[in-house]
Write an enzyme that holds these catalytic residues in place. Structure first.
Site, PDB file in Angstrom:
ATOM      1  N   HIS A 138       0.926  -1.220  -0.008  1.00  0.00           N
ATOM      2  CA  HIS A 138       0.201  -0.015   0.150  1.00  0.00           C
ATOM      3  C   HIS A 138       0.851   1.228   0.043  1.00  0.00           C
ATOM      4  CE1 HIS A 138      -3.229  -2.778   1.286  1.00  0.00           C
ATOM      5  NE2 HIS A 138      -4.246  -1.847   0.911  1.00  0.00           N
ATOM      6  N   LYS A 142      -0.640   4.813   4.624  1.00  0.00           N
ATOM      7  CA  LYS A 142      -1.506   4.107   5.286  1.00  0.00           C
ATOM      8  C   LYS A 142      -0.699   3.718   6.668  1.00  0.00           C
ATOM      9  CE  LYS A 142      -3.827  -0.575   4.833  1.00  0.00           C
ATOM     10  NZ  LYS A 142      -4.971   0.096   5.423  1.00  0.00           N
TER      11      LYS A 142
HETATM   12  P1  NAD Z   1      -7.220   9.340   5.251  1.00  0.00           P
HETATM   13  O1  NAD Z   1      -6.090   9.753   6.291  1.00  0.00           O
HETATM   14  O2  NAD Z   1      -6.968   9.956   3.713  1.00  0.00           O
HETATM   15  O3  NAD Z   1      -8.487   9.860   5.559  1.00  0.00           O
HETATM   16  C1  NAD Z   1      -9.120   9.744   6.920  1.00  0.00           C
HETATM   17  C2  NAD Z   1      -9.838  11.113   7.310  1.00  0.00           C
HETATM   18  O4  NAD Z   1     -10.720  10.788   8.392  1.00  0.00           O
HETATM   19  C3  NAD Z   1      -9.160  12.180   7.290  1.00  0.00           C
HETATM   20  O5  NAD Z   1      -9.539  13.272   6.605  1.00  0.00           O
HETATM   21  C4  NAD Z   1      -9.231  12.583   8.936  1.00  0.00           C
HETATM   22  O6  NAD Z   1      -9.294  14.053   9.218  1.00  0.00           O
HETATM   23  C5  NAD Z   1     -10.833  12.187   9.179  1.00  0.00           C
HETATM   24  N1  NAD Z   1     -10.991  11.974  10.328  1.00  0.00           N
HETATM   25  C6  NAD Z   1     -10.442  11.395  11.803  1.00  0.00           C
HETATM   26  N2  NAD Z   1     -10.934  11.443  12.806  1.00  0.00           N
HETATM   27  C7  NAD Z   1     -12.116  11.896  12.287  1.00  0.00           C
HETATM   28  C8  NAD Z   1     -13.471  11.883  13.210  1.00  0.00           C
HETATM   29  N3  NAD Z   1     -13.523  11.952  14.559  1.00  0.00           N
HETATM   30  N4  NAD Z   1     -14.771  12.444  12.555  1.00  0.00           N
HETATM   31  C9  NAD Z   1     -14.505  12.611  11.077  1.00  0.00           C
HETATM   32  N5  NAD Z   1     -13.560  12.453  10.163  1.00  0.00           N
HETATM   33  C10 NAD Z   1     -12.247  12.149  10.768  1.00  0.00           C
HETATM   34  O7  NAD Z   1      -7.238   7.861   4.988  1.00  0.00           O
HETATM   35  P2  NAD Z   1      -8.072   7.000   3.976  1.00  0.00           P
HETATM   36  O8  NAD Z   1      -6.796   6.453   3.049  1.00  0.00           O
HETATM   37  O9  NAD Z   1      -9.055   7.748   3.587  1.00  0.00           O
HETATM   38  O10 NAD Z   1      -8.468   5.672   4.745  1.00  0.00           O
HETATM   39  C11 NAD Z   1      -9.442   5.757   5.633  1.00  0.00           C
HETATM   40  C12 NAD Z   1      -9.597   4.595   6.160  1.00  0.00           C
HETATM   41  O11 NAD Z   1     -10.403   3.522   5.272  1.00  0.00           O
HETATM   42  C13 NAD Z   1      -8.286   3.692   6.678  1.00  0.00           C
HETATM   43  O12 NAD Z   1      -8.604   2.950   7.868  1.00  0.00           O
HETATM   44  C14 NAD Z   1      -8.176   2.641   5.533  1.00  0.00           C
HETATM   45  O13 NAD Z   1      -7.386   1.480   5.884  1.00  0.00           O
HETATM   46  C15 NAD Z   1      -9.539   2.520   5.093  1.00  0.00           C
HETATM   47  N6  NAD Z   1      -9.671   1.815   3.642  1.00  0.00           N
HETATM   48  C16 NAD Z   1     -10.654   0.796   3.580  1.00  0.00           C
HETATM   49  C17 NAD Z   1     -11.012   0.508   2.204  1.00  0.00           C
HETATM   50  C18 NAD Z   1     -11.894  -0.750   2.019  1.00  0.00           C
HETATM   51  O14 NAD Z   1     -12.575  -1.102   0.993  1.00  0.00           O
HETATM   52  N7  NAD Z   1     -12.774  -1.105   3.027  1.00  0.00           N
HETATM   53  C19 NAD Z   1     -10.233   1.109   1.169  1.00  0.00           C
HETATM   54  C20 NAD Z   1      -9.267   1.975   1.441  1.00  0.00           C
HETATM   55  C21 NAD Z   1      -9.102   2.495   2.619  1.00  0.00           C
END
Ligand code: NAD
Length: 253
Positions: A138, A142
């Site tokens: 990744h 991440k």
């Molecule tokens: P990222 O860091 O780009 O985004 C996360 C966002 O959440 C940030 O903008 C942050 O400010 C916000 N945040 C933090 N605390 C918060 C709160 N209390 N309330 C609202 N927003 C809040 O990360 P990302 O790459 O978008 O990934 C996010 C999650 O999704 C990770 O856990 C990742 O592993 C997961 N993910 C899952 C899949 C899937 O298919 N299930 C795919 C990609 C990523």
């Protein structure tokens, strides 16, 4: 509650996945993103006006949101966040007794197909001859490892072999590790650059290697799957569902 159009809220809206979910919702007919937030504490009243919250944040934020939604009897949730601790499971299960929740470490059709193929291969190939290794790669930002998808693949392989993944997982290797234990399921992790998501499950025998793999080219793939999960979960009774249910790959669907 009317679902025409389906009103969704996006938690983590400024994140990589949050932005992709907003774009996917805009492109999906019958769905409207009416609320987006990227910090804790959306007003309970604001949440009451939406049908489903799609959450890609961090485990602590997801757990707070799950509790808020469950305490007020809705909205339903689609949880894409990964990296939950084992002790978080009971909180998710308690909430799912009150509201419908779809949780998945991967919302793509391909990975959900792969889970079934891995289970089948692990069942057919004897543990005494075929060592299972799961590799994932990744992007450099991440924060959890191994990925939620790698853990799901490990659980699928373990279930094919009729064992609990926790009992056989090899999560790290360093120094004089000794030979590989029979029946172990190894995880290796690569982090770098902008890699969206690469996963392989390797079945290594003395004289052959079978590799089943998936490559995600764009995170809009996961966002579209999460929006479809939101459409699916909106009309479901309370319960903890996964993407296998949404896609009709499991008996619960
Ligand atoms: P990222 O860091 O780009 O985004 C996360 C966002 O959440 C940030 O903008 C942050 O400010 C916000 N945040 C933090 N605390 C918060 C709160 N209390 N309330 C609202 N927003 C809040 O990360 P990302 O790459 O978008 O990934 C996010 C999650 O999704 C990770 O856990 C990742 O592993 C997961 N993910 C899952 C899949 C899937 O298919 N299930 C795919 C990609 C990523």
């Amino acid at each position: 509650m009317s679902h025409s159009p389906l009103k969704i809220a996006v938690a983590g809206s400024a994140g990589r996945m949050g932005k992709a979910v907003i774009a996917a919702a805009e492109a999906r007919s019958g769905v409207l993103a009416t609320l987006a937030f990227d910090r804790p504490g959306p007003a309970a009243a604001a949440l009451a006006g939406v049908d489903v919250v799609i959450d890609f944040t961090v485990p602590q934020a997801s757990l707070a949101l799950v509790k808020l939604c469950a305490d007020q009897g809705g909205p339903a949730l689609v949880l894409g966040t990964t990296g939950f601790a084992p002790e978080d499971e009971s909180a998710l299960e308690a909430a799912a007794a009150k509201i419908p929740i779809v949780r998945s470490g991967n919302f793509s059709l391909g990975v959900n197909m792969l889970l079934g193929l891995v289970r089948q291969a692990a069942k057919a190939l004897p543990a005494s001859d075929y060592d299972i290794e799961i590799t994932e790669a990744h992007h450099r930002r991440k924060i959890d490892a191994p990925s939620g998808t790698a853990l799901m693949l490990g659980a699928a392989a373990a279930s094919g072999r009729g064992v609990e993944v926790e009992a056989v997982a090899i999560r790290s290797r360093d120094g004089i590790t000794g030979p590989r234990p029979d029946g172990g399921i190894g995880f290796s992790v690569l982090r770098g650059g902008g890699i969206v998501g690469e996963h392989s499950v390797v079945f290594a025998a003395e004289d052959e290697i079978l590799t089943l793999s998936h490559s995600a080219r764009d995170r809009s793939l996961f966002a579209r799957g999460a929006v479809e999960a939101a459409v699916w979960v909106a009309m479901r009774p309370p319960g903890l569902y996964d993407m296998q249910d949404v896609l009709g790959f499991s008996a619960k669907a």
